[in-house]
Design a protein around this motif. Sequence first.
Motif, PDB file in Angstrom:
ATOM      1  N   THR A 123       3.055  21.435  -1.384  1.00 18.45           N
ATOM      2  CA  THR A 123       4.116  20.741  -2.107  1.00 18.45           C
ATOM      3  C   THR A 123       4.371  19.421  -1.435  1.00 18.45           C
ATOM      4  O   THR A 123       4.507  19.356  -0.214  1.00 18.45           O
ATOM      5  CB  THR A 123       5.414  21.572  -2.115  1.00 18.45           C
ATOM      6  N   SER A 124       4.433  18.352  -2.224  1.00 18.22           N
ATOM      7  CA  SER A 124       4.654  17.026  -1.683  1.00 18.22           C
ATOM      8  C   SER A 124       6.062  16.937  -1.106  1.00 18.22           C
ATOM      9  O   SER A 124       7.015  17.463  -1.674  1.00 18.22           O
ATOM     10  CB  SER A 124       4.466  15.992  -2.785  1.00 18.22           C
ATOM     11  N   GLY A 125       6.173  16.289   0.023  1.00 21.91           N
ATOM     12  CA  GLY A 125       7.452  16.200   0.713  1.00 21.91           C
ATOM     13  C   GLY A 125       8.213  14.940   0.406  1.00 21.91           C
ATOM     14  O   GLY A 125       7.872  14.209  -0.522  1.00 21.91           O
ATOM     15  N   PRO A 126       9.238  14.650   1.180  1.00 20.39           N
ATOM     16  CA  PRO A 126      10.088  13.496   0.907  1.00 20.39           C
ATOM     17  C   PRO A 126       9.362  12.199   1.129  1.00 20.39           C
ATOM     18  O   PRO A 126       8.440  12.125   1.933  1.00 20.39           O
ATOM     19  CB  PRO A 126      11.239  13.672   1.917  1.00 20.39           C
TER      20      PRO A 126
ATOM     21  N   GLY B 273       0.810  -1.204   0.000  1.00 20.34           N
ATOM     22  CA  GLY B 273       0.000   0.000   0.000  1.00 20.34           C
ATOM     23  C   GLY B 273       0.846   1.257   0.000  1.00 20.34           C
ATOM     24  O   GLY B 273       2.071   1.223   0.135  1.00 20.34           O
ATOM     25  N   HIS B 274       0.164   2.388  -0.163  1.00 21.12           N
ATOM     26  CA  HIS B 274       0.816   3.699  -0.208  1.00 21.12           C
ATOM     27  C   HIS B 274       0.161   4.584   0.831  1.00 21.12           C
ATOM     28  O   HIS B 274      -1.027   4.904   0.731  1.00 21.12           O
ATOM     29  CB  HIS B 274       0.667   4.303  -1.609  1.00 21.12           C
ATOM     30  N   LEU B 275       0.943   4.978   1.843  1.00 19.56           N
ATOM     31  CA  LEU B 275       0.438   5.793   2.944  1.00 19.56           C
ATOM     32  C   LEU B 275       0.941   7.224   2.783  1.00 19.56           C
ATOM     33  O   LEU B 275       2.135   7.449   2.560  1.00 19.56           O
ATOM     34  CB  LEU B 275       0.903   5.222   4.280  1.00 19.56           C
ATOM     35  N   ALA B 276       0.047   8.179   2.882  1.00 18.62           N
ATOM     36  CA  ALA B 276       0.402   9.597   2.778  1.00 18.62           C
ATOM     37  C   ALA B 276      -0.039  10.314   4.044  1.00 18.62           C
ATOM     38  O   ALA B 276      -1.186  10.169   4.486  1.00 18.62           O
ATOM     39  CB  ALA B 276      -0.260  10.229   1.558  1.00 18.62           C
ATOM     40  N   LEU B 277       0.873  11.086   4.621  1.00 26.73           N
ATOM     41  CA  LEU B 277       0.627  11.770   5.886  1.00 26.73           C
ATOM     42  C   LEU B 277       0.724  13.274   5.709  1.00 26.73           C
ATOM     43  O   LEU B 277       1.653  13.778   5.060  1.00 26.73           O
ATOM     44  CB  LEU B 277       1.651  11.331   6.941  1.00 26.73           C
TER      45      LEU B 277
ATOM     46  N   ASP C 245      -1.957  11.279  -1.938  1.00 21.33           N
ATOM     47  CA  ASP C 245      -1.137  12.464  -1.670  1.00 21.33           C
ATOM     48  C   ASP C 245      -2.006  13.728  -1.652  1.00 21.33           C
ATOM     49  O   ASP C 245      -1.822  14.612  -0.815  1.00 21.33           O
ATOM     50  CB  ASP C 245      -0.046  12.608  -2.729  1.00 21.33           C
ATOM     51  N   ALA C 246      -2.965  13.813  -2.601  1.00 22.09           N
ATOM     52  CA  ALA C 246      -3.839  14.988  -2.660  1.00 22.09           C
ATOM     53  C   ALA C 246      -4.689  15.111  -1.400  1.00 22.09           C
ATOM     54  O   ALA C 246      -4.902  16.225  -0.889  1.00 22.09           O
ATOM     55  CB  ALA C 246      -4.732  14.913  -3.899  1.00 22.09           C
ATOM     56  N   LEU C 247      -5.164  13.973  -0.876  1.00 17.37           N
ATOM     57  CA  LEU C 247      -5.955  14.024   0.350  1.00 17.37           C
ATOM     58  C   LEU C 247      -5.085  14.394   1.554  1.00 17.37           C
ATOM     59  O   LEU C 247      -5.532  15.109   2.454  1.00 17.37           O
ATOM     60  CB  LEU C 247      -6.660  12.691   0.583  1.00 17.37           C
TER      61      LEU C 247
END
Length: 255
Positions: free
Chosen positions: A248-251, A20-24, A52-54
């Motif tokens: 802006t998306s981070g590392p 899965g892909h987790l975005a924080l 990522d957008a959420l």
Amino acid sequence: MTTVTTRTVAYPADGLTMIGHLALPAGVDRRPAVLIGPEGTGLNDFQRRRADALAELGYVALAFDINGGRWFTDPQEMLAHALPLLADPDRMRGIGHAALDVLRAEPRTDPDRIAGIGYGTGGAIVLELGRDGVDLRAIGTVNALTTGRPGEAARIRCPVWAGVGSEDPIMPAEQRDAFAAEMQAAGVDWRLVVYGGALHAFHHPPVDQAVRSGVGHHPQHAQRAWRDIVGLLDECLPVTASREPTVTSGPSTRN
């Protein structure tokens, strides 16, 4: 400006190792969270970008896997995997619960404030979580007008939003009617949006794979459906912390 951190998460489900892909979102506080289910072809950058957008909007977001890290480019191979899964509500629920456990275990997640959205097969999985009585704040699906076992929709505890293309041969008018009848009979707070002229998978940008009849991208309706889903989340699962509109998306970190 908001910084989003992402990482890959591996976990067991359906006899496979799911990736899965987790975005924080930025910060250290607990936030409302969203499960994101992919279509039958599998998890790809489209759903990762949605997660990522959420996160940019302030949610913890997990784009979950259904194929053990595989992306099916052959439509027949995809159908051979997806159709038996769609015919087995207990398998779908197992995949959904495994992803939900990962999301709940994330320290940034508020476990009492979780919604589920999904596309195609992933949307069907999210609906099965609702029919299983999971305490979700909202369910949003695109191209996933599946009906469940008799009476189980009465367990759905949240509003349900569903979007579908008017020209989708996989989700024809009779299937739209059956879904609506199921939701209405169960007393669910439901909405169905039919996007005029759109085919199946109208939400998904074109990809380099074999063309399937009845499948096609509709850029305008894709944007509208995304806005509708974000509106559903804003209504049912608002982010209470302040947030910036430009991010802006981070590392990325991987484990």
